[in-house]
Structure formats: C-alpha cells, structure tokens
Design an enzyme around this catalytic site. Sequence first.
Site, PDB file in Angstrom:
ATOM      1  N   LEU A  71      25.237   9.498 -25.478  1.00 47.18           N
ATOM      2  CA  LEU A  71      25.141  10.457 -26.577  1.00 47.18           C
ATOM      3  C   LEU A  71      24.248   9.911 -27.674  1.00 47.18           C
ATOM      4  O   LEU A  71      24.263   8.701 -27.946  1.00 47.18           O
ATOM      5  CB  LEU A  71      26.533  10.755 -27.139  1.00 47.18           C
ATOM      6  CG  LEU A  71      27.261  11.927 -26.456  1.00 47.18           C
ATOM      7  CD1 LEU A  71      27.425  11.720 -24.977  1.00 47.18           C
ATOM      8  CD2 LEU A  71      28.622  12.144 -27.106  1.00 47.18           C
ATOM      9  N   GLY A 120      27.727   8.058 -22.193  1.00 50.23           N
ATOM     10  CA  GLY A 120      27.258   9.338 -21.649  1.00 50.23           C
ATOM     11  C   GLY A 120      26.270   9.165 -20.503  1.00 50.23           C
ATOM     12  O   GLY A 120      26.179  10.022 -19.610  1.00 50.23           O
ATOM     13  N   ASN A 131      31.798   2.593 -22.596  1.00 49.04           N
ATOM     14  CA  ASN A 131      32.033   1.570 -23.625  1.00 49.04           C
ATOM     15  C   ASN A 131      32.478   2.161 -24.967  1.00 49.04           C
ATOM     16  O   ASN A 131      32.369   1.507 -26.010  1.00 49.04           O
ATOM     17  CB  ASN A 131      30.748   0.757 -23.841  1.00 49.04           C
ATOM     18  CG  ASN A 131      29.600   1.628 -24.333  1.00 49.04           C
ATOM     19  OD1 ASN A 131      29.493   2.784 -23.956  1.00 49.04           O
ATOM     20  ND2 ASN A 131      28.753   1.083 -25.177  1.00 49.04           N
ATOM     21  N   GLU A 132      32.987   3.389 -24.952  1.00 55.34           N
ATOM     22  CA  GLU A 132      33.289   4.084 -26.212  1.00 55.34           C
ATOM     23  C   GLU A 132      34.140   3.261 -27.175  1.00 55.34           C
ATOM     24  O   GLU A 132      33.902   3.267 -28.381  1.00 55.34           O
ATOM     25  CB  GLU A 132      33.992   5.429 -25.936  1.00 55.34           C
ATOM     26  CG  GLU A 132      33.058   6.562 -25.545  1.00 55.34           C
ATOM     27  CD  GLU A 132      32.612   6.523 -24.099  1.00 55.34           C
ATOM     28  OE1 GLU A 132      32.971   5.558 -23.383  1.00 55.34           O
ATOM     29  OE2 GLU A 132      31.912   7.449 -23.668  1.00 55.34           O
TER      30      GLU A 132
HETATM   31  C1  8Z2 Z   1      39.556  13.839 -29.282  1.00 56.09           C
HETATM   32  C2  8Z2 Z   1      38.139  13.906 -28.812  1.00 56.09           C
HETATM   33  C3  8Z2 Z   1      37.460  12.654 -29.178  1.00 56.09           C
HETATM   34  C4  8Z2 Z   1      36.036  12.719 -28.910  1.00 56.09           C
HETATM   35  C5  8Z2 Z   1      35.466  11.450 -29.423  1.00 56.09           C
HETATM   36  C6  8Z2 Z   1      34.012  11.334 -29.272  1.00 56.09           C
HETATM   37  C7  8Z2 Z   1      33.630  10.894 -27.917  1.00 56.09           C
HETATM   38  C8  8Z2 Z   1      32.183  10.618 -27.815  1.00 56.09           C
HETATM   39  C9  8Z2 Z   1      31.823  10.048 -26.487  1.00 56.09           C
HETATM   40  C10 8Z2 Z   1      30.643   9.211 -26.642  1.00 56.09           C
HETATM   41  C11 8Z2 Z   1      29.815   8.978 -25.681  1.00 56.09           C
HETATM   42  C12 8Z2 Z   1      28.576   8.203 -25.888  1.00 56.09           C
HETATM   43  O1  8Z2 Z   1      27.691   8.257 -25.094  1.00 56.09           O
HETATM   44  S1  8Z2 Z   1      28.412   7.285 -27.314  1.00 56.09           S
HETATM   45  C13 8Z2 Z   1      26.888   6.411 -27.186  1.00 56.09           C
HETATM   46  C14 8Z2 Z   1      27.132   5.072 -26.579  1.00 56.09           C
HETATM   47  N1  8Z2 Z   1      25.884   4.381 -26.342  1.00 56.09           N
HETATM   48  C15 8Z2 Z   1      25.713   3.115 -26.575  1.00 56.09           C
HETATM   49  O2  8Z2 Z   1      26.637   2.387 -26.987  1.00 56.09           O
HETATM   50  C16 8Z2 Z   1      24.355   2.568 -26.309  1.00 56.09           C
HETATM   51  C17 8Z2 Z   1      23.829   1.824 -27.463  1.00 56.09           C
HETATM   52  N2  8Z2 Z   1      22.518   1.311 -27.145  1.00 56.09           N
HETATM   53  C18 8Z2 Z   1      22.335   0.163 -26.495  1.00 56.09           C
HETATM   54  O3  8Z2 Z   1      23.249  -0.534 -26.080  1.00 56.09           O
HETATM   55  C19 8Z2 Z   1      20.939  -0.287 -26.344  1.00 56.09           C
HETATM   56  O4  8Z2 Z   1      20.115   0.454 -27.262  1.00 56.09           O
HETATM   57  C20 8Z2 Z   1      20.377  -0.094 -24.918  1.00 56.09           C
HETATM   58  C21 8Z2 Z   1      20.565   1.331 -24.411  1.00 56.09           C
HETATM   59  C22 8Z2 Z   1      21.023  -1.077 -23.963  1.00 56.09           C
HETATM   60  C23 8Z2 Z   1      18.845  -0.367 -24.973  1.00 56.09           C
HETATM   61  O5  8Z2 Z   1      18.572  -1.601 -25.551  1.00 56.09           O
HETATM   62  P1  8Z2 Z   1      17.099  -1.951 -26.042  1.00 56.09           P
HETATM   63  O6  8Z2 Z   1      17.143  -3.371 -26.533  1.00 56.09           O
HETATM   64  O7  8Z2 Z   1      16.122  -1.604 -24.967  1.00 56.09           O
HETATM   65  O8  8Z2 Z   1      16.784  -0.935 -27.226  1.00 56.09           O
HETATM   66  P2  8Z2 Z   1      17.352  -0.966 -28.719  1.00 56.09           P
HETATM   67  O9  8Z2 Z   1      16.412  -1.774 -29.556  1.00 56.09           O
HETATM   68  O10 8Z2 Z   1      18.782  -1.339 -28.745  1.00 56.09           O
HETATM   69  O11 8Z2 Z   1      17.255   0.575 -29.114  1.00 56.09           O
HETATM   70  C24 8Z2 Z   1      16.027   1.211 -29.379  1.00 56.09           C
HETATM   71  C25 8Z2 Z   1      16.258   2.254 -30.449  1.00 56.09           C
HETATM   72  O12 8Z2 Z   1      17.127   3.264 -29.951  1.00 56.09           O
HETATM   73  C26 8Z2 Z   1      18.246   3.420 -30.805  1.00 56.09           C
HETATM   74  N3  8Z2 Z   1      19.419   3.776 -30.001  1.00 56.09           N
HETATM   75  C27 8Z2 Z   1      19.956   3.085 -28.999  1.00 56.09           C
HETATM   76  N4  8Z2 Z   1      21.002   3.751 -28.460  1.00 56.09           N
HETATM   77  C28 8Z2 Z   1      21.115   4.905 -29.162  1.00 56.09           C
HETATM   78  C29 8Z2 Z   1      22.008   6.017 -29.089  1.00 56.09           C
HETATM   79  N5  8Z2 Z   1      22.992   6.097 -28.187  1.00 56.09           N
HETATM   80  N6  8Z2 Z   1      21.820   7.021 -29.971  1.00 56.09           N
HETATM   81  C30 8Z2 Z   1      20.845   6.964 -30.891  1.00 56.09           C
HETATM   82  N7  8Z2 Z   1      19.985   5.937 -31.005  1.00 56.09           N
HETATM   83  C31 8Z2 Z   1      20.106   4.914 -30.146  1.00 56.09           C
HETATM   84  C32 8Z2 Z   1      18.387   2.057 -31.485  1.00 56.09           C
HETATM   85  O13 8Z2 Z   1      19.100   2.171 -32.699  1.00 56.09           O
HETATM   86  C33 8Z2 Z   1      16.939   1.705 -31.706  1.00 56.09           C
HETATM   87  O14 8Z2 Z   1      16.481   2.457 -32.818  1.00 56.09           O
HETATM   88  P3  8Z2 Z   1      15.382   1.901 -33.857  1.00 56.09           P
HETATM   89  O15 8Z2 Z   1      15.895   0.581 -34.361  1.00 56.09           O
HETATM   90  O16 8Z2 Z   1      15.316   2.960 -34.905  1.00 56.09           O
HETATM   91  O17 8Z2 Z   1      14.137   1.778 -33.025  1.00 56.09           O
END
Ligand code: 8Z2
Length: 299
Positions: A105, A150, A174-175
């Site tokens: 997400l 997601g 990993n939420e």
């Molecule tokens: C009751 C009901 C209850 C309901 C309750 C609610 C339920 C919700 C369920 C949620 C589901 C989800 O998917 S929540 C999302 C979970 N996703 C994550 O945790 C992933 C986080 N990201 C990462 O770990 C890493 O970015 C990874 C994907 C491994 C890539 O690593 P890299 O080193 O290649 O790149 P990074 O330098 O980290 O990231 C590059 C840029 O992208 C951005 N970025 C990374 N992930 C992003 C993301 N998900 N959304 C936006 N932006 C993101 C970073 O901030 C950087 O931005 P700049 O610095 O500006 O360039």
Amino acid sequence: MALVAGRKTFAAGKTLLLRAGVWLGAEAAARGGNGARRFVSQRVLVESDVTAGIATIKFKNPPVNSLSLEFLTEFIICLEKLENDKTYRGLILTSDCPGIFSAGLDLREMCGKNLAHYAEYWRAIQETWLKLYLSNMVLVAAINGASPAGGCLMALSSDYRVLADNPRYRIGLNETLLGIVAPFWFKDVLVNTIGHRAAEHALQLGLLFQPTEALQVGMVDQVVPEDQVQSTALSVMTEWLAIPDHARQLTKSMMRKATADNLIKQREADIQNFVSFVSRDSIQKSLQVYLEKLKQKKH
Ligand SMILES: CCCCCCCCC/C=C/C(=O)SCCNC(=O)CCNC(=O)[C@H](O)C(C)(C)COP(=O)(O)OP(=O)(O)OC[C@H]1O[C@@H](n2cnc3c(N)ncnc32)[C@H](O)[C@@H]1OP(=O)(O)O
C-alpha cells in the site's frame, strides 16, 4: 490519445472515479505479426501472447511499485479488460522495477488525507484483491523483487508463486512492524496459504521471509535463480493451462468463494473500519514515523 475522465462501474456495483489523465497512453496497443500484443498505460504494462492465451502484467510505478490510487485504478481496468477478453486464459504478474515486486500500500495515501479519500482508497484495495483472488484466469506471480504487505497479498492471491533467489527479496505481511493491523481478509489469505499456526506466528511478528524461508513455510511454491523467474512462470503456466478451464475454474471457485464472500458480505463495514482506524492520531503518527524512517535510511 484520449484522456478519460468519468466513472467506471465495477462488478460489485460500486463506482471508482477515474481521474483525468490516469488512463493517459492506454489503448496504445500494437499487434505484432506473431500474435504478440502490448497495451501501454502509464503505470501498468500489459504484454500478451494471443496465440498462447497468456498475458503478462508488469507493474511500472517507480520507485517501489507502491499501490497508489492511480496505480490501482489502472490495474483494475487492465484486469477487467483481460478478464472479459476470452482470448486470455492465463496471467503472469511481475514487476518492471528492478529489485521490487511491490512495496504494498502507498503509505502516502494513508497519511494526512481526508476520510473520503481513505474510503475511496480502501474500496480500490478491496476491488483489486477481489478481482485477483476470484479471477477465472490462471494467475502466476513471477516475484522478481521485494514483496512486503500489499505486495505479498497480490502474490498470495495468485494460483502459483515463483520467487527469485535473492536474499534481499523478502516477502511477508509485515503490517505489525508499521504499528498497523493486517485486515482479516489479508489474514485469511495467509492462513489459506501457510496454515493457521505459521500465519499466527508470521502475522504477529510481521515476518518478512527470505526466499529459502518463504519456500520452507509454503509462502511461495518455487525459488529459482533470478534470470529464470519469467521462464519458470511461463512453464508453470503452460502446465496449468493444460487443465480444462471449466473444471479448473469451478475448483478454484470452490476453494476461494468462502474467503472472498467473507469480505463481500461486509465490504462497507470493512471500509468504515479502515477509515476510523487509519484516521486515529496514534496510527497517523506511527505511519509518519515509519515513512520518515524509510526516508532517513538513505542518509
Ligand atoms: C480494522 C481494519 C484495519 C485496517 C488497518 C490498515 C491495514 C493496512 C494494510 C497495509 C498494507 C500495506 O501494504 S502497508 C505498506 C507496507 N510496506 C512496507 O512496509 C514497505 C516499505 N518499504 C520498504 O521496505 C522499502 O522501501 C523497499 C520496498 C524494500 C525498497 O527499498 P529500497 O531501498 O529499494 O527503496 P527505499 O529507499 O526504501 O524507498 C524508495 C522511496 O519509496 C518510498 N516508499 C517505500 N515504500 C513505500 C510505500 N509503501 N508507500 C509509499 N512510499 C514508499 C520511500 O519512502 C522512498 O521515498 P523517498 O525517500 O521520497 O525517495
């Protein structure tokens, strides 16, 4: 190329506003002499082999293929087009962004926005999942990069998962590490895939598995060298397409219907839950801290 701004009606009877410009460049389909076809939209590439009846969707939303509302809108339209075109019996999901399948997400859609936006966003997430999970096509995920939250859900909603053998490509729900809770239907899909005990463990700890661990726990079906992910996905697809469609589709539906119905019967309540959860001050704070941590990682 025409811009489309209007409303598209989805199967569930809901509408999703298509923003002006979202579909820019779509329909630029080129047909080669060998039955290959290519649809180009801004964030979703669709390549297809008409003769084989196989389409490949490549996520192209750099830098990390986050599931922004604009991405989801394009993705849903592509899925709908392929689903309704009986030429296609199989769909491979993969990424066009090196090293990332999908970061899940888009956290920016969940931070600092108004309640109507959260509701619209969550409806699009639900719609995407239902379309993937209940697709009549065979879905094979060719996971060529990191696949948290997601991103993992999209892979888990496929019929078969091939993961590149690279320890940096971790996959899981990993939420909890973000201070948020995976919705019940994310949990259901995980339980259906790896079983209750392993899911309980993985979900509470927010585990992100390296390829060998992911294979061991049953989160993916095959781990192969990175340069063989696409060819393996294609040969798995060929195997699955050897099964008569009607028998396979009815079997898939029999296996998945109850899980999907669980969400379908309470979609509106699920949206309200999400909106009230995500708009809490404490959750907004957790998400902001997490985003900040991601940004600081670079410095
Ligand atoms: C009751 C009901 C209850 C309901 C309750 C609610 C339920 C919700 C369920 C949620 C589901 C989800 O998917 S929540 C999302 C979970 N996703 C994550 O945790 C992933 C986080 N990201 C990462 O770990 C890493 O970015 C990874 C994907 C491994 C890539 O690593 P890299 O080193 O290649 O790149 P990074 O330098 O980290 O990231 C590059 C840029 O992208 C951005 N970025 C990374 N992930 C992003 C993301 N998900 N959304 C936006 N932006 C993101 C970073 O901030 C950087 O931005 P700049 O610095 O500006 O360039």
